[in-house]
Write a protein that holds these residues in place. Structure first.
Motif, short mmCIF file in Angstrom:
data_model
loop_
_atom_site.label_atom_id
_atom_site.label_comp_id
_atom_site.label_asym_id
_atom_site.label_seq_id
_atom_site.Cartn_x
_atom_site.Cartn_y
_atom_site.Cartn_z
N MET A 1 49.43 52.65 42.84
CA MET A 1 50.27 51.43 43.40
C MET A 1 50.08 51.55 44.82
SD MET A 1 51.10 49.29 41.08
CE MET A 1 52.19 48.45 42.08
N LYS A 2 50.50 52.94 45.33
CA LYS A 2 50.40 53.02 46.73
C LYS A 2 49.08 52.61 47.44
CE LYS A 2 51.08 56.41 50.55
NZ LYS A 2 51.37 57.76 50.70
N MET A 3 47.99 52.98 46.80
CA MET A 3 46.72 52.48 47.25
C MET A 3 46.65 51.18 47.04
SD MET A 3 44.02 55.42 45.92
CE MET A 3 42.63 54.59 46.77
N ILE A 4 46.92 50.45 46.09
CA ILE A 4 46.98 48.97 45.93
C ILE A 4 47.57 48.39 47.22
CG2 ILE A 4 47.83 46.91 44.51
CD1 ILE A 4 47.21 48.82 42.06
N TYR A 5 48.93 48.78 47.49
CA TYR A 5 49.64 48.24 48.48
C TYR A 5 48.62 48.20 49.80
CZ TYR A 5 54.27 47.33 46.05
OH TYR A 5 55.08 46.76 45.19
N GLU A 6 48.13 49.37 49.99
CA GLU A 6 47.45 49.41 51.17
C GLU A 6 46.11 48.62 51.19
OE1 GLU A 6 47.12 53.78 51.12
OE2 GLU A 6 48.90 54.29 51.96
N SER B 1 47.32 37.47 46.20
CA SER B 1 46.42 37.17 45.10
C SER B 1 45.65 38.32 44.93
CB SER B 1 45.34 36.04 45.49
OG SER B 1 44.46 36.07 44.53
N GLU B 2 45.41 39.25 45.79
CA GLU B 2 44.48 40.38 45.57
C GLU B 2 45.30 41.40 45.00
OE1 GLU B 2 42.32 42.48 49.02
OE2 GLU B 2 40.68 41.85 47.97
N PHE B 3 46.52 41.60 45.61
CA PHE B 3 47.50 42.58 45.18
C PHE B 3 47.68 42.42 43.80
CE2 PHE B 3 51.92 43.20 44.00
CZ PHE B 3 51.90 44.58 44.23
N HIS B 4 48.15 40.96 43.23
CA HIS B 4 48.36 40.83 41.83
C HIS B 4 46.90 41.09 40.94
CE1 HIS B 4 52.18 39.22 41.90
NE2 HIS B 4 51.91 38.50 42.82
N ARG B 5 45.92 40.84 41.56
CA ARG B 5 44.56 41.02 40.80
C ARG B 5 44.43 42.74 40.67
NH1 ARG B 5 41.13 39.30 43.92
NH2 ARG B 5 39.68 41.28 44.48
N TYR B 6 44.81 43.65 41.71
CA TYR B 6 44.66 44.88 41.47
C TYR B 6 45.77 45.53 40.60
CZ TYR B 6 41.82 44.93 45.81
OH TYR B 6 40.81 44.63 46.32
#
Length: 437
Positions: free
Chosen positions: A351-356, A362-367
């Motif tokens: 999750m930390k990597m997704i935020y970074e 849109s990209e955040f929700h996809r990840y």
């Protein structure tokens, strides 16, 4: 319409030793529950006995449906492991509980969707098998008892103030009171009223655990399993109980197919680990594993149903046996950590990597939805809503990036650890030369 277990009161005109008869889904008398209720009314109030019976009839009805759908092969007199699996799935799927693995037992946490009858069901099923053991109609030990808790309670430190002398009774006033709560012997222990995920943000945690394992003499088997827990986010049983076919049939050598909590043993998801761990795994299978099995078979010669990880006797490693090695390392190093925390660490790191990494919402929700699908989380409706654009390859790349980050952190940990055997952690990335992988 699902046929259910049901009970019928014995007519007053008929003489019988049973107050009521229980019938199964085929309308045949089900004597284990019939005899249990007859015993139950002698020990509990009438309301408690009837409540326990209702909980048990609901459970066995669910088991019958699962068997019909070929999702479960449990019978009421199956071995303890099969009974525990059935109860665990029932708690998760039917009663909507969260069930987490601890040292030698499972921790049951209620959610907002859990009914108030969960505690009653656990008491009922434990009471039923206690009766079945006592009546000698169940040939195994009570599957709802955690043997390790019983052993621990026996060996609690109860020494007195005087050396080499028995402890005086508390009423004497000469001894310090023993400050411990009664330890429940239940295999399914009730936890908090609401489950919450744990956030573990210690980037050196995998290295601390491996260091603790090294201190107590972990073999390559324990090290690989630990690496896989942190790198994949899988549960302990999903790693240590992998089969050769689970690895051989995967698309890549850095992946394996495995089961999940709700798959009833079916291989429904893949787990992804680092290339270095994949090399170590092949080395273990082709070299270390052979020492404990007959036939000296390597990866290409083994059957799909052969276990990957084996005990010193050559049998398949189980979750309970692996806990012994984990707990030994944690106790030695003073780490209060159960292996399920590796799963929480994985999620926190991803999750930390997704935020970074995410450039926009849109990209955040996809990840995030990629992670949900990979972990096989509920709610299923949420997962299905996003599956039409789920890009599995993109998720693999993110996880590979995470593995590279773990490798960098590992070297940083070694470099900063002045009183540490520097050659140790390097074994996790070193493969002996001249091996054809």
């Amino acid at each position: 319409m699902v046929n259910r277990y049901y009970c019928v009161k014995c007519p007053k005109t008929i003489k019988s030793s049973y107050e009521l008869l229980v019938f199964d889904q085929k309308n045949d008398p089900f004597m284990p529950l019939t005899e249990y209720y007859a015993d139950c009314v002698k020990r509990y109030s009438a309301n408690t006995a009837k409540s326990y019976l209702n909980r048990l009839m609901e459970f066995f009805t669910w088991v019958g449906v699962a068997k019909t759908n070929q999702l479960l092969e449990m019978k009421w007199d199956s071995n303890p492991e099969m009974v525990r699996v059935a109860v665990e799935y029932y708690l998760m799927d039917e009663l909507r509980c969260k069930v987490a693995a601890e040292d030698s037992y499972l921790y049951v946490n209620l959610t907002r969707k859990s009914p108030l009858t969960v505690k009653s069901f656990l008491s009922a099923i434990k009471s039923f098998y206690k009766f079945a053991c006592r009546a000698r109609i169940y040939k195994f030990a009570n599957p709802l008892i955690d043997i390790q808790s019983v052993i621990n309670s026996v060996y609690l430190d109860k020494s007195g103030e005087r050396p080499d002398a028995p402890r005086m009774p508390e009423i004497s006033g000469t001894e310090e009171p023993i400050s411990y709560r009664k330890i429940t012997d239940s295999y399914f222990k009730m936890g908090a009223s609401e489950w919450e995920p744990h956030i573990i943000n210690d980037r050196y945690l995998p290295d601390r655990v491996l260091e603790a394992g090294h201190a107590v003499g972990w073999t390559l088997r324990e090290k690989i399993a630990t690496l896989m827990l942190f790198e994949t986010g899988a549960r302990v049983s999903e790693v240590v109980e992998l089969l050769i076919g689970d690895y051989r049939k995967a698309k890549r050598e850095t992946e394996a197919m495995t089961f999940s909590k709700r798959s009833y043993g079916k291989r429904v998801k893949y787990i992804q680990f680092s290339p270095n761990t994949a090399k170590l795994l092949k080395h273990y299978i082709n070299h270390e594993r052979i020492k404990y099995t007959t036939g000296s078979k390597q990866l290409n010669d083994l059957n799909d149903n052969d276990p990957i990880f084996v005990t010193s006797r050559g049998t398949g490693l189980k979750r309970e046996a692996w806990f012994y090695h984990w707990n030994k390392a944690m106790k030695y190093n003073g780490l209060k950590l159960n292996p399920h925390k590796a799963r929480h660490w994985f999620v926190t790191t991803r999750m930390k990597m997704i935020y970074e990494r995410a450039k926009d919402e849109s990209e955040f929700h996809r990840y995030k939805e990629q992670l949900i699908v990979y972990m096989k989380w509920r709610p299923q409706d949420t997962v299905k809503a996003y599956e039409h654009y789920f890009n599995q390859e993109e998720s693999r790349l993110i996880q590979l990036e995470m593995h590279e980050q773990m490798k960098h952190t590992q070297h940083e940990y070694i470099k900063n650890k002045t009183n540490y055997v520097k050659n140790y952690l390097l074994i996790t990335i070193y493969i002996p030369p001249n091996n054809n992988y």
